[in-house]
Write a protein that holds these residues in place. Structure first.
Motif, PDB file in Angstrom:
ATOM      1  N   TYR A 237      -2.803   7.999   4.932  1.00  0.00           N
ATOM      2  CA  TYR A 237      -3.025   7.460   3.596  1.00  0.00           C
ATOM      3  C   TYR A 237      -3.837   6.168   3.685  1.00  0.00           C
ATOM      4  N   GLU A 238      -4.838   6.052   2.837  1.00  0.00           N
ATOM      5  CA  GLU A 238      -5.529   4.778   2.730  1.00  0.00           C
ATOM      6  C   GLU A 238      -4.648   3.811   1.953  1.00  0.00           C
ATOM      7  N   LEU A 239      -4.322   2.677   2.579  1.00  0.00           N
ATOM      8  CA  LEU A 239      -3.458   1.684   1.949  1.00  0.00           C
ATOM      9  C   LEU A 239      -4.241   0.570   1.279  1.00  0.00           C
ATOM     10  N   PHE A 240      -5.387   0.195   1.884  1.00  0.00           N
ATOM     11  CA  PHE A 240      -6.119  -0.963   1.385  1.00  0.00           C
ATOM     12  C   PHE A 240      -7.510  -0.987   2.000  1.00  0.00           C
ATOM     13  N   ASN A 241      -8.444  -1.530   1.229  1.00  0.00           N
ATOM     14  CA  ASN A 241      -9.813  -1.739   1.712  1.00  0.00           C
ATOM     15  C   ASN A 241     -10.167  -3.187   1.382  1.00  0.00           C
TER      16      ASN A 241
END
Length: 364
Positions: A237-241
């Motif tokens: 899962y992408e959590l933050f950019n």
């Protein structure tokens, strides 16, 4: 059974650093150690855990200490051999094969360097499926396998033999020894049988690391987004950019501890992420949301290349994507959460699986 050569080492090193959740040592140093050994002694045999005899003596090989120390104190490569020879002398038996105790840039590579030099196989299993900061944080501990007798060795030729009442005491005493050895040491501990490893270990971890490294490498060659390809492969899962806006990091009590702060970019603009670590990334949260917490995996990737960034490699201004990965099911048991969950590390939150946090947006 198959042979591991230079390209496989390159891919495994990248994949190990992803699963190492920021810890497990510098992947570049570990890769060089393994490549040099293979260049000198030849390719290493990799065994499936099912190919190991039940009564075979198998021992993981690893580095203990703060990853930041390796920036100034690189291993000589002789320490693991010294540790293993001393353990064999103590046990009066030859080691049949070695394996990584955890996933990590150095700790997935040391077994290959050692195996090449000693002419023994590496087994495709480990004791975590990720990396954790303390010695008792392995699936073997959950199943009652003793860490001792344990040998620690340093680059000066010093060795220490430990016999302790339990694995938590092994961690405490070994940590003190490691600090006196300059902040890092090589270990030979958790000696066990092939049956023990088959019953208790995390299987096919090196295969997964190799697949992750290959995915990132091929994505870059094909000019597609490596992070999106990786997330699809590992159900992550992408959590933050965002961009690193602050890093508070110190070496304390034999660990690299700190908090990295990220300013949100793109769809995360206006948000701030705090990433807490102790050798490994342990908790990721914004001002009002818990995003991922140990024992699930948190990895920091370079936003452009998709390559993993270790805790000691996080730099001000770096543009990163932070991802979450579900941990091995053994860590989601009651005993697993007790041993490596957020409250063990002093965080006042309960463990919630990363997939539930991603779906429900649970508040911290």
């Amino acid at each position: 059974m198959r042979k591991i050569g230079k390209q496989q080492i390159e891919d495994i090193a990248v994949g190990a650093a992803v699963l190492g959740t920021g810890g497990g040592g510098d992947p570049y140093i570990g890769k060089l150690m393994a490549l040099q050994a293979i260049e000198e002694y030849g390719e290493v045999t990799l065994l499936d855990v099912e190919e190991v005899p039940d009564d075979a003596l198998v021992v993981p090989s690893s580095m203990m200490g703060a990853p930041t120390v390796m920036l100034e104190k690189a291993p000589s490569g002789e320490e693991p051999i010294l540790a293993f020879k001393n353990l064999e002398n103590y046990l009066g038996k030859k080691v049949y094969a070695t394996f990584p105790i955890e996933a990590g840039g150095v700790n997935s590579m040391i077994p290959f360097a050692l195996a090449a030099k000693l002419g023994i196989p590496v087994i495709d299993a480990d004791g975590m499926g990720r990396a954790f900061p303390e010695l008792q944080m392995v699936t073997f501990y959950l199943d009652g396998i003793s860490a001792t007798p344990a040998i620690l060795a340093d680059e000066k030729g010093n060795t220490t033999l430990l016999s302790t009442v339990d694995n938590v005491w092994t961690e405490r005493i070994a940590r003190a020894v490691t600090i006196q050895m300059g902040g890092s040491a090589m270990t030979a501990m958790y000696s066990m049988t092939g049956k023990n490893l088959r019953d208790s270990g995390v299987k096919n971890i090196l295969k997964l690391e190799e697949e992750i490294g290959r995915t990132i490498r091929l994505a870059k060659e094909k000019n597609v987004n490596p992070i999106q390809e990786l997330l699809k492969q590992i159900d992550g899962y992408e959590l933050f950019n965002g961009k690193v806006s602050d890093i508070n990091r110190k070496t304390e009590s034999g660990f690299a501890k700190g908090i990295a702060t990220f300013e949100g970019l793109h769809s995360y603009k206006g948000e701030t992420l705090q990433l807490h670590f102790q050798n490994e990334h342990l908790l990721a949260k914004t001002d009002n949301r818990l995003l991922c917490v140990t024992p699930d995996l948190i990895a920091v990737l370079d936003a452009e290349t998709g390559l993993p960034i270790t805790t000691e490699g996080i730099r001000y201004g770096s543009r990163c994507v932070v991802i979450g990965i579900p941990c091995h099911p053994k860590w989601r048991t009651e005993e697993g959460i007790k041993a490596v969950g957020p409250r063990y590390f002093g965080y006042d939150v309960d463990y919630v699986p990363v997939e539930d946090l991603a779906k429900k947006g649970v508040l911290s």
